[in-house]
Design an enzyme around this catalytic site. Structure first.
Site, PDB file in Angstrom:
ATOM      1  N   TYR A 119       0.817  -1.345  -0.130  1.00  0.00           N
ATOM      2  CA  TYR A 119       0.148   0.081  -0.017  1.00  0.00           C
ATOM      3  C   TYR A 119       0.824   1.105  -0.129  1.00  0.00           C
ATOM      4  O   TYR A 119       1.949   1.359   0.885  1.00  0.00           O
ATOM      5  CB  TYR A 119      -0.946  -0.032   1.255  1.00  0.00           C
ATOM      6  CG  TYR A 119      -1.837   1.156   1.107  1.00  0.00           C
ATOM      7  CD1 TYR A 119      -2.992   1.178   0.677  1.00  0.00           C
ATOM      8  CD2 TYR A 119      -1.120   2.341   1.878  1.00  0.00           C
ATOM      9  CE1 TYR A 119      -3.814   2.441   0.793  1.00  0.00           C
ATOM     10  CE2 TYR A 119      -1.962   3.562   1.750  1.00  0.00           C
ATOM     11  CZ  TYR A 119      -3.483   3.503   1.506  1.00  0.00           C
ATOM     12  OH  TYR A 119      -4.105   4.607   1.493  1.00  0.00           O
ATOM     13  N   GLU A 207      -3.833   7.259  -4.397  1.00  0.00           N
ATOM     14  CA  GLU A 207      -3.598   6.079  -3.512  1.00  0.00           C
ATOM     15  C   GLU A 207      -3.370   4.946  -4.480  1.00  0.00           C
ATOM     16  O   GLU A 207      -4.383   4.518  -5.505  1.00  0.00           O
ATOM     17  CB  GLU A 207      -4.985   5.780  -2.929  1.00  0.00           C
ATOM     18  CG  GLU A 207      -5.043   4.493  -2.115  1.00  0.00           C
ATOM     19  CD  GLU A 207      -6.387   4.520  -1.237  1.00  0.00           C
ATOM     20  OE1 GLU A 207      -7.232   4.281  -1.859  1.00  0.00           O
ATOM     21  OE2 GLU A 207      -6.356   4.285   0.143  1.00  0.00           O
TER      22      GLU A 207
END
Ligand code: ADP
Ligand code: MG
Length: 246
Positions: A119, A207
């Site tokens: 992530y 993101e």
């Protein structure tokens, strides 16, 4: 306001960020033709809605045991079959609300063999106004859940706008992602590109969930969610044009 994954990936690609090859498709024939242009043997059929959680999302009109909004296929024909089932239907995910979002476009993308899912995101810290990278080795999953249950697995690195990303910060983020050797080198080159894209386009959120290490050792952005501050858009007619492209 968010843009679609396929638009976000095209934007990132223009900044030299590694993303898999892919083509948007608005109907079944386009989807099949898009797949035929990709090398195979694996193809992804990805619903384009402005919300995440698509993989584990469900189509309102399909049986509950039907596959979700991100599917894998092993031939252009199979891509066409998935496209026929997905297009025109309503995808409900944890981020859409119960009403769901209509899927009028797909992104047909090269299927990558994944070794690890990480992530990585960039946000504007509301207090300092600085861009901060948010990093976790627990990619692919629900990052809000990770934040709730194991907050120590989420690390942040703030960037001083006067100096930009320091080489040592790139290395440090690579370390936080658990990357070494050649992958650490790839990460250290990726971070300044992401920062450049973020600043140049006045992003509010960038993101990548997941950023992956492929089985062949390449770092690639498999998902891209990009949001903008509406007040900054006066300066970016190109982004406004993307956003009005429904
Ligand atoms: P969402 O977060 O909306 O569910 P993603 O783009 O993250 O959508 O896709 C869901 C999952 O599907 C990813 O976590 C990854 O495991 C897999 N996936 C997505 N794109 C690819 C790809 N190009 N090749 C292989 N797997 C993929
Ligand atoms: Mg994702």
């Amino acid at each position: 306001m968010n843009i679609y994954e396929y638009q976000g990936k095209a934007l990132l690609r223009s900044f030299g960020v590694p993303v898999p090859h892919g083509y948007p498709a608005g109907d079944v024939n386009e989807a099949r033709a898009a797949a035929a242009k990709l090398p195979g043997p694996l193809y992804m059929v990805k619903s384009q809605i402005r919300a995440g959680g698509r993989g584990i999302g469900r189509f309102k009109e399909l049986r509950p045991d039907a596959m979700g909004g991100v599917r894998i296929a092993s031939s252009p024909e199979e891509v066409g079959e998935h496209a026929a089932e997905m297009l025109g239907n309503t995808l409900v995910t944890a981020q859409t609300g119960p009403g769901g979002e209509p899927v009028n476009r797909l992104y047909i993308e090269e299927g990558v063999e994944i070794d690890r899912e990480l992530y990585l995101s960039a946000v504007v810290d509301p207090e300092s106004g600085q861009v901060a990278f948010v990093v976790s080795t627990d990619g692919g999953a629900d990052i809000e859940k990770v934040a709730r249950e194991t907050p120590r697995k989420i690390l942040t690195v703030a960037v001083d706008p006067l100096s930009g990303v320091l080489p040592q910060q790139g290395r440090s983020i690579a370390g936080m992602l658990g990357l070494g050797g050649d992958q650490a080198v790839q990460a250290a080159s990726l971070i300044p590109k992401l920062y450049a894209a973020f600043i140049a386009k006045d992003m509010a959120l960038l993101e990548l969930n997941p950023l992956i290490v492929s089985k062949s050792g390449e770092l690639q952005c498999l998902d891209a969610k990009i949001g903008f501050d509406p007040h900054a858009l006066r300066r970016h007619p190109d982004i406004v044009a993307l956003e009005s492209n429904a």
